[in-house]
Design an enzyme around this catalytic site. Structure first.
Site, PDB file in Angstrom:
ATOM      1  N   LYS A 187     -14.965  17.245  10.947  1.00  0.00           N
ATOM      2  CA  LYS A 187     -15.868  17.205  12.102  1.00  0.00           C
ATOM      3  C   LYS A 187     -16.232  18.629  12.482  1.00  0.00           C
ATOM      4  O   LYS A 187     -15.400  19.385  12.939  1.00  0.00           O
ATOM      5  CB  LYS A 187     -15.195  16.482  13.263  1.00  0.00           C
ATOM      6  CG  LYS A 187     -14.871  15.044  12.910  1.00  0.00           C
ATOM      7  CD  LYS A 187     -14.336  14.260  14.102  1.00  0.00           C
ATOM      8  CE  LYS A 187     -13.905  12.882  13.653  1.00  0.00           C
ATOM      9  NZ  LYS A 187     -12.556  12.838  13.092  1.00  0.00           N
TER      10      LYS A 187
ATOM     11  N   GLU B 198      -5.731  -4.008  -0.249  1.00  0.00           N
ATOM     12  CA  GLU B 198      -5.982  -5.100   0.713  1.00  0.00           C
ATOM     13  C   GLU B 198      -7.137  -5.996   0.266  1.00  0.00           C
ATOM     14  O   GLU B 198      -7.399  -7.026   0.863  1.00  0.00           O
ATOM     15  CB  GLU B 198      -6.335  -4.511   2.088  1.00  0.00           C
ATOM     16  CG  GLU B 198      -5.162  -3.890   2.838  1.00  0.00           C
ATOM     17  CD  GLU B 198      -4.943  -2.423   2.483  1.00  0.00           C
ATOM     18  OE1 GLU B 198      -5.393  -1.982   1.404  1.00  0.00           O
ATOM     19  OE2 GLU B 198      -4.323  -1.727   3.296  1.00  0.00           O
TER      20      GLU B 198
ATOM     21  N   THR C  24       0.876  -1.174   0.000  1.00  0.00           N
ATOM     22  CA  THR C  24       0.000   0.000   0.000  1.00  0.00           C
ATOM     23  C   THR C  24       0.911   1.221   0.000  1.00  0.00           C
ATOM     24  O   THR C  24       2.054   1.139   0.441  1.00  0.00           O
ATOM     25  CB  THR C  24      -0.897   0.042   1.247  1.00  0.00           C
ATOM     26  OG1 THR C  24      -0.033   0.085   2.383  1.00  0.00           O
ATOM     27  CG2 THR C  24      -1.792  -1.167   1.327  1.00  0.00           C
TER      28      THR C  24
ATOM     29  N   TRP D 143     -20.512  15.274  11.048  1.00  0.00           N
ATOM     30  CA  TRP D 143     -19.507  15.046  10.014  1.00  0.00           C
ATOM     31  C   TRP D 143     -19.933  15.672   8.689  1.00  0.00           C
ATOM     32  O   TRP D 143     -21.082  15.558   8.272  1.00  0.00           O
ATOM     33  CB  TRP D 143     -19.323  13.541   9.786  1.00  0.00           C
ATOM     34  CG  TRP D 143     -18.576  12.867  10.893  1.00  0.00           C
ATOM     35  CD1 TRP D 143     -18.068  13.451  12.021  1.00  0.00           C
ATOM     36  CD2 TRP D 143     -18.259  11.476  10.984  1.00  0.00           C
ATOM     37  NE1 TRP D 143     -17.450  12.508  12.801  1.00  0.00           N
ATOM     38  CE2 TRP D 143     -17.552  11.290  12.200  1.00  0.00           C
ATOM     39  CE3 TRP D 143     -18.485  10.376  10.169  1.00  0.00           C
ATOM     40  CZ2 TRP D 143     -17.074  10.044  12.601  1.00  0.00           C
ATOM     41  CZ3 TRP D 143     -18.013   9.136  10.566  1.00  0.00           C
ATOM     42  CH2 TRP D 143     -17.318   8.972  11.776  1.00  0.00           C
TER      43      TRP D 143
END
Ligand code: ADP
Length: 545
Positions: free
Chosen positions: A439, A330, A185, A444
């Site tokens: 936030k 992944e 990654t 959110w």
């Protein structure tokens, strides 16, 4: 009692065998790195993959050895995948866009023994070769005629290496859980981590990849993966074309709009796949040149969110169906693809485009859910945001050499680090990476949704939203845009434009124009770098009190 069906291991070598035997004349066409077009068939690819396997054995490589590629999407890279995995070794794809220190880190961490590299990457590797501790030899992906002078140890041309073999080779059979590929990654935080694919996970992913509600690849298709083989295995496409008999077209070095348009039209490409930044270039080129897109039917957009304006441009202007997809290294990488279900068929054109901006429904083989921070499941109402978790046959269980410790909970769920909603029909929408979410006053704000809304502005080429500290609200959004060439965008103009597109309290506190946004090695906006660029910035709402 056990079933009595044949128990044959799921091996990657079967894919190239199938392609060469049943679709032997189907072509693989490449914009060659040395110039011009190279074309040959699946049958040719099988023989040369076997020569790779023989050459690897001659050089002492065996089961589990890591063999690296720093290579573009070309026929030679495809041969390497099949040859290396087919003989039981591990094909480690390295992303040439990584920083030099990251390349050194991952090649040493993987203990790569051989490095195959394309001509343009020779200077990159010559500069770091002294630090690559385990590499015994370098193979340059070209022939002797194009072989340059190089300082790299034991360097030979690829063609001279495999020419010495006869291709008379029987693929070995081994346990299907044997490692086949390795991809790190990009490590935007901390060191890169290796995801180690197996033959079994790869073959199962291949089946899923070709399904009608996934990438719908068939023997009638001509497929152009622009997404690189070093970025989450080109989303599995070079395997899926072998499984289905589709023709494969490889762009080599050329990702600009004009080259892609020419390649798509000249080769009759019906399906293509890539990240949004590539499509921005192609769509701009089509607009400026007034050229068409041939018989292209479908485009797969993933890796970062596809803005509605991009989906609309493909579907309405060019009559090309968009498949928005989500996944990660992944996950091999496919997690979700956006294709309609019966219940959504009746939606209006506008509603369909809005629905398509979601990342889509889970592919059979991957389970997903959203949870709160305590791990409790959240409702699928299309509004509630939560941590997106997955598990499945091609999802990582651990990183290579245990990096990062345990990565699944006791029930096997892997936390993707993405924040998402899921609606009643199972359509998932990524609202943010958990570290990018804004936030504000305990609620959110989705940076992705704001970016998508801003990108619909005709004068905007690219947009990114980051949270800036605010004493009262904790954080407030700053919209950073790259205006299209020659265009200007004012703050008030942008706020007026966004007013009826997002909730009022989501409206950015400020709009900044830049000439360029920082990108990661996999083509996403590098939010961490952007936040650093704006670290001393104060919002007008704070300055003015
Ligand atoms: P890297 O992290 O190395 O850049 P990955 O391809 O593994 O490469 O990145 C996976 C992440 O990319 C996902 O967790 C998600 O945050 C993001 N991503 C992938 N596809 C989409 C999409 N269609 N919309 C929004 N984000 C996406």
């Amino acid at each position: 009692m056990k079933g009595l069906m044949q128990d044959r291991p799921l091996l990657i070598s079967h894919l190239i065998e199938h392609a060469a035997t049943y679709h032997g004349t189907s072509e693989i066409v490449t914009l060659a790195v040395e110039g011009g077009k190279h074309r040959y068939t699946n049958a040719d690819c099988r023989i040369r993959s076997k020569k790779v396997a023989q050459a690897m054995e001659r050089l002492g490589m065996g089961i589990g050895d890591r063999i690296a590629t720093l290579a573009l999407n070309t026929y030679r890279h495809v041969e390497l995948w099949y040859g290396i995995a087919g003989m039981g070794a591990v094909a480690h794809t390295i992303n040439p866009r990584l920083f030099a220190e990251q390349i050194i880190f991952i090649a040493n961490h993987a203990e790569d023994r051989i490095l195959f590299l394309d001509l343009p990457f020779i200077p990159l590797i010559e500069a770091v070769a002294d630090h690559l501790k385990t590499i015994e030899r370098y193979v340059i992906l070209t022939d002797d005629a194009h072989m340059p002078e190089t300082q790299l140890a034991n360097a030979v041309s690829y063609e001279s290496l495999i020419e010495a073999e006869d291709g008379d080779y029987q693929w070995p059979e081994f346990d299907e859980c044997t490692a086949s590929g390795l991809c790190y990654t990009s490590g935007t935080t901390g060191d890169p981590k290796g995801v180690l694919y197996s033959h079994r996970s790869t073959v199962l992913h291949t089946f899923a990849c070709a399904l009608t509600d996934t990438l719908a690849i068939s023997a009638k298709d001509t497929v152009l993966p622009i997404v690189p083989m070093f970025h989450a295995s080109a989303w599995g496409i070079p395997y899926a074309t072998c499984a289905t008999g589709a023709k494969l077209v490889m762009p080599g070095l050329h990702h600009d709009g004009e080259s892609l348009q020419k390649l798509i039209t000249s080769e009759g490409v019906t399906m293509t796949a890539g990240v949004p930044t590539v499509w921005l270039m192609l769509l701009n080129y089509l607009e400026q040149s007034g050229t068409g897109i041939g018989c292209l039917e479908r485009v797969l957009i993933g890796g970062a969110a596809a803005p509605e304006s991009m989906i609309e441009a493909f579907e309405k202007k060019h009559d090309v169906r968009v498949f928005h997809a989500w996944g990660m290294t992944e996950m091999s990488p496919l997690g979700t693809v956006n294709t309609p279900v019966r219940a959504t068929l009746g939606l209006s054109g506008e509603q369909q485009i809005a629905l398509k901006s979601k990342q889509g429904r889970t592919v059979y083989g991957v389970e997903m859910k959203i949870t709160d921070d305590q791990g409790a499941d959240l409702p699928w109402d299309g509004r509630t945001f939560g941590n997106l978790k997955v598990r499945g046959w091609w999802v990582a269980q651990a990183y290579f050499r245990g990096a990062g410790g345990s990565i699944t909970d006791e029930d096997g769920w892997f936390d993707t680090g993405d924040v998402a909603t899921i609606d009643e029909h199972g359509f998932m929408q990524i609202t943010d990476r958990s570290k990018d979410v804004i936030k504000s006053g305990g609620e959110w704000i989705s940076s992705i949704e704001l970016e998508s809304a801003a990108m619909a502005h005709l004068d905007v080429a690219e947009a990114a939203v980051i949270g800036i500290p605010h004493p009262k609200w904790d954080e407030r959004p700053l919209l950073v845009i790259v205006p299209k060439e020659g265009a200007t965008v004012t703050k008030q103009g942008m706020l007026d434009f966004l007013e009826d597109k997002v909730a009022k309290w989501w409206l950015p506190d400020d709009v900044a124009c830049v000439t360029e946004l920082p990108h990661t090695a996999t083509g996403k906006v590098h939010k961490m770098t952007l936040r650093k660029q704006f670290k001393d910035y104060t919002l007008p709402t704070v300055r003015e009190g």
